[in-house]
Design a protein around this motif. Structure first.
Motif, mmCIF file in Angstrom:
data_model
loop_
_atom_site.group_PDB
_atom_site.id
_atom_site.type_symbol
_atom_site.label_atom_id
_atom_site.label_comp_id
_atom_site.label_asym_id
_atom_site.label_seq_id
_atom_site.Cartn_x
_atom_site.Cartn_y
_atom_site.Cartn_z
ATOM 1 N N VAL A 43 0.847 -1.179 0.000
ATOM 2 C CA VAL A 43 0.000 0.000 0.000
ATOM 3 C C VAL A 43 0.887 1.236 0.000
ATOM 4 C CG1 VAL A 43 -1.757 1.269 1.251
ATOM 5 C CG2 VAL A 43 -1.767 -1.230 1.270
ATOM 6 N N GLU A 44 0.629 2.167 -0.924
ATOM 7 C CA GLU A 44 1.411 3.398 -0.965
ATOM 8 C C GLU A 44 0.915 4.334 0.121
ATOM 9 O OE1 GLU A 44 2.965 6.688 -4.201
ATOM 10 O OE2 GLU A 44 1.898 4.880 -4.828
ATOM 11 N N GLU A 45 1.807 4.703 1.002
ATOM 12 C CA GLU A 45 1.423 5.511 2.156
ATOM 13 C C GLU A 45 1.193 6.964 1.749
ATOM 14 O OE1 GLU A 45 4.179 5.141 5.297
ATOM 15 O OE2 GLU A 45 3.722 3.029 5.695
ATOM 16 N N ASP A 46 0.355 7.637 2.540
ATOM 17 C CA ASP A 46 0.146 9.068 2.342
ATOM 18 C C ASP A 46 1.457 9.808 2.551
ATOM 19 O OD1 ASP A 46 -2.459 8.379 2.032
ATOM 20 O OD2 ASP A 46 -3.147 9.199 3.941
ATOM 21 N N GLN A 47 1.642 10.888 1.784
ATOM 22 C CA GLN A 47 2.839 11.711 1.903
ATOM 23 C C GLN A 47 2.475 13.050 2.526
ATOM 24 O OE1 GLN A 47 5.991 10.678 1.110
ATOM 25 N NE2 GLN A 47 5.005 8.688 0.743
ATOM 26 N N PRO A 48 3.204 13.480 3.557
ATOM 27 C CA PRO A 48 2.889 14.776 4.174
ATOM 28 C C PRO A 48 3.231 15.932 3.248
ATOM 29 C CG PRO A 48 4.916 13.895 5.084
ATOM 30 C CD PRO A 48 4.350 12.822 4.200
ATOM 31 N N LEU A 49 2.497 17.025 3.372
ATOM 32 C CA LEU A 49 2.800 18.233 2.615
ATOM 33 C C LEU A 49 4.031 18.917 3.204
ATOM 34 C CD1 LEU A 49 -0.202 17.793 1.714
ATOM 35 C CD2 LEU A 49 -0.336 20.278 1.503
ATOM 36 N N THR A 50 4.741 19.653 2.370
ATOM 37 C CA THR A 50 5.846 20.469 2.852
ATOM 38 C C THR A 50 5.281 21.659 3.634
ATOM 39 O OG1 THR A 50 5.849 21.837 0.865
ATOM 40 C CG2 THR A 50 7.242 19.861 0.852
ATOM 41 N N PRO A 51 6.098 22.320 4.453
ATOM 42 C CA PRO A 51 5.598 23.516 5.151
ATOM 43 C C PRO A 51 5.025 24.567 4.198
ATOM 44 C CG PRO A 51 7.658 22.800 6.135
ATOM 45 C CD PRO A 51 7.437 21.942 4.922
ATOM 46 N N SER A 52 5.700 24.777 3.042
ATOM 47 C CA SER A 52 5.191 25.765 2.078
ATOM 48 C C SER A 52 3.866 25.326 1.486
ATOM 49 C CB SER A 52 6.213 25.978 0.959
ATOM 50 O OG SER A 52 7.411 26.519 1.440
ATOM 51 N N GLY A 53 3.727 24.020 1.205
ATOM 52 C CA GLY A 53 2.463 23.517 0.681
ATOM 53 C C GLY A 53 1.328 23.700 1.658
ATOM 54 N N ARG A 54 1.600 23.438 2.935
ATOM 55 C CA ARG A 54 0.573 23.631 3.972
ATOM 56 C C ARG A 54 0.175 25.092 4.076
ATOM 57 N NH1 ARG A 54 3.050 21.534 9.237
ATOM 58 N NH2 ARG A 54 0.984 22.086 10.051
ATOM 59 N N LEU A 55 1.154 25.985 3.928
ATOM 60 C CA LEU A 55 0.865 27.418 4.003
ATOM 61 C C LEU A 55 -0.129 27.833 2.927
ATOM 62 C CD1 LEU A 55 1.392 30.361 4.917
ATOM 63 C CD2 LEU A 55 3.385 30.361 3.389
ATOM 64 N N PHE A 56 0.064 27.342 1.688
ATOM 65 C CA PHE A 56 -0.788 27.770 0.579
ATOM 66 C C PHE A 56 -2.191 27.179 0.638
ATOM 67 C CE2 PHE A 56 3.290 28.719 -1.718
ATOM 68 C CZ PHE A 56 3.052 30.076 -1.840
ATOM 69 N N TRP A 393 10.352 27.269 9.394
ATOM 70 C CA TRP A 393 10.599 26.954 10.801
ATOM 71 C C TRP A 393 9.360 27.253 11.648
ATOM 72 C CZ3 TRP A 393 11.153 30.466 15.023
ATOM 73 C CH2 TRP A 393 11.616 29.894 16.204
ATOM 74 N N ILE A 394 8.726 28.401 11.400
ATOM 75 C CA ILE A 394 7.517 28.752 12.150
ATOM 76 C C ILE A 394 6.405 27.745 11.863
ATOM 77 C CG2 ILE A 394 5.696 30.492 12.417
ATOM 78 C CD1 ILE A 394 7.803 32.629 11.842
ATOM 79 N N THR A 395 6.269 27.344 10.582
ATOM 80 C CA THR A 395 5.237 26.368 10.219
ATOM 81 C C THR A 395 5.481 25.032 10.913
ATOM 82 O OG1 THR A 395 4.967 27.410 8.051
ATOM 83 C CG2 THR A 395 4.105 25.188 8.299
ATOM 84 N N SER A 396 6.729 24.575 10.929
ATOM 85 C CA SER A 396 7.052 23.287 11.534
ATOM 86 C C SER A 396 6.831 23.286 13.041
ATOM 87 C CB SER A 396 8.511 22.918 11.228
ATOM 88 O OG SER A 396 8.719 22.809 9.835
ATOM 89 N N LEU A 397 7.127 24.413 13.697
ATOM 90 C CA LEU A 397 7.025 24.470 15.158
ATOM 91 C C LEU A 397 5.638 24.863 15.656
ATOM 92 C CD1 LEU A 397 10.404 26.068 16.296
ATOM 93 C CD2 LEU A 397 9.730 23.673 16.374
#
Length: 503
Positions: A43-56, A393-397
């Motif tokens: 099963v191909e696992e879900d991939q997390p978004l990058t911090p920039s992707g989450r921001l948009f 860094w702010i997004t990750s923390l």
């Protein structure tokens, strides 16, 4: 319980779901899917978004890139559909994945089966009932409406292709979470071929972002890098907190992203920009562009302002800077290789670019000299990598919501956004159709004016997206920019001729 139902509903659309038994076990991160014992596939696992992707994807910064391509003759829908089905785009995981959220609200990419028909929106009839409205105006009006009122649905991968059959054009819409302008334009051009040699990929050239890393290092250069970096970082942080531009007829502000938009196009010949560049030693196309913007804004303020602006008043812009080792467009094979050092995605930093109001000058090239000095300081600073690292860094923390609030504040505290992307040198074909133009814009921001320039076949088209209640006449502003370049070209030709006479 509702999350489990939503997940099972999403899985039912995936053609591979028939190979699995789904058990009603709900994990905090994601549901558990047990493979059928007779199936050897993983099963191909879900991939997390990058911090920039989450921001948009945040409501305050929800960004969609809209790219219009025009043709000289009617669009063949079957050819377009076949091109999409056979393109490298459908081999890219981001274009074949749903954006889903787990029980804690964190976003992931989940592979799905793409139904191309769901991504094609066909407009058979004219976009305007008024026959006097040109194709260019009709398409610009359509893109302006998309920019503030039409987010992409999340029940399918985050892209669409709008075919405007009556106007011989298509509008490709891609969510910014899938990638930045460099990534997406590199992918688009991988699907194009030269008009005069259909077996060859386009040649990239024209307007490109120069590297921000100094070519030669010395103690003096290092001292300037440290100083300009400290100054740039201080202003960047102040803009995040409270420092803002003086209010003018170009100013936006909080909530303006919800206001109706208008779109106009300013057209520049690259040969004219190169003529100006040659007249000033060591200058670049970007120096010329910001000289044009400085003159154009000054002229527009003279026309529209009820009170005369003060000499030297600052108008600050936000620009996106490519942080990949190679400037300009990228090799798509390297972009899709996670180990190449030039990854796919949003790899850019933000820099502040001030332009200043100046009254009529007898030497329009002086605007370019000022722009050149300003951009040189920015090249010597580390503002772009700092902004990228800080916001990631702010997004990750602390999460993407806080980062979106800070981004929103810096947009509200400045006046305009500008981007500048290189395109192919020669005319190209897409799905067998010769491409007449390529123009790009994006979702609206709290800015009253957003500008995106893209070069193609010797012409650079700048899409000027404005809040119509703030700037009701964007064509006047576009004309101010176009006239500015022509005046600079005349001054440059005179300067070059004078230099030749002296020699």
């Amino acid at each position: 319980m509702r999350e489990g139902q939503a997940y099972q509903k999403a899985i039912s659309h995936n053609h591979t779901a028939k190979n699995f038994h789904i058990f009603p076990v709900w994990n905090r991160e994601k549901p558990y899917i047990k493979p059928h014992p007779l199936m050897a596939e993983k099963v191909e696992e879900d991939q997390p978004l990058t911090p920039s992707g989450r921001l948009f994807l945040q409501p305050l910064m929800n960004q969609v890139i809209n790219c219009a391509l025009g043709a000289d003759y009617p669009i063949d829908l079957d050819c377009v559909k076949t091109q999409i089905q056979n393109s490298i785009m459908l081999k890219h995981p981001r274009f074949c994945s749903l954006m889903v959220r787990d029980s804690s609200g964190r976003e992931h990419w989940r592979k799905t089966q793409v139904d191309v028909d769901r991504h094609l929106i066909i407009r058979h009839h004219s976009l305007s009932n008024d026959p006097s409205v040109s194709d260019e105006d009709a398409i610009n009006n359509y893109m302006a409406d998309l920019s503030f009122s039409s987010p992409l649905p999340t029940d399918k991968p985050l892209w669409e292709l709008h075919v405007l059959a009556a106007h011989n054009a298509v509008v490709f819409r891609v969510h910014h979470a899938l990638g930045d302008g460099i990534s997406l334009m590199s992918m688009l051009l991988s699907c194009c071929r030269k008009v005069d040699d259909p077996a060859q990929l386009p040649t990239i050239g024209g307007v490109g972002a120069a590297s921000l890393v100094p070519r030669r290092w010395s103690v003096w250069t290092l001292m300037k890098v440290v100083w300009f970096t400290l100054v740039s970082i201080l202003e960047f942080v102040l803009r995040l907190l409270w420092l803002r531009d003086k209010t003018t007829v170009l100013s936006g502000g909080s909530g303006l992203e919800l206001w109706p938009r208008q779109l106009a196009t300013a057209r520049f010949r690259l040969d004219d920009m190169k003529t100006v560049k040659r007249a000033l030693a060591d200058s670049t196309i970007n120096d010329v562009l910001f000289g044009v913007i400085s003159i154009g804004f000054s002229r527009y303020l003279d026309i529209r302002s009820s009170t005369a602006p003060q000499e030297g008043d600052q108008i600050t812009g936000l620009a996106m800077v490519n942080l990949r080792p190679q400037s300009g467009l990228q090799d798509l094979s390297k972009l899709m290789d996670s180990d190449s050092g030039t990854p796919w995605g949003n790899k850019f930093g933000i820099i502040l670019l001030p332009v200043h109001y100046h009254r009529e000058s007898s030497d329009p090239l002086q605007f370019v000299r000022r722009a050149k000095a300003m951009i040189h300081r920015k090249k010597l600073s580390l503002e772009a990598p700092f902004s990228h690292t800080l916001l990631d860094w702010i997004t990750s923390l602390f999460g993407a919501k806080l980062t979106s609030i800070l981004n929103y504040r810096i947009v509200c505290n400045t006046t305009f956004t500008i981007s500048n992307i290189v395109g192919p040198r020669e005319q190209v074909t897409l799905a067998g159709h010769p491409v007449k133009y390529i123009r790009v814009t994006s979702s609206s921001l709290p800015h009253a004016i957003t500008m995106h320039m893209l070069s193609y076949a010797g012409v650079a088209d700048m899409q000027i997206l404005v809040a119509k209640e703030v700037i009701p006449d964007p064509k006047v502003l576009a004309k101010c920019f176009e006239d500015a370049l022509l005046e600079m070209k005349q001054a440059a030709e005179a300067a070059i001729k004078s230099q030749g006479t002296c020699q």
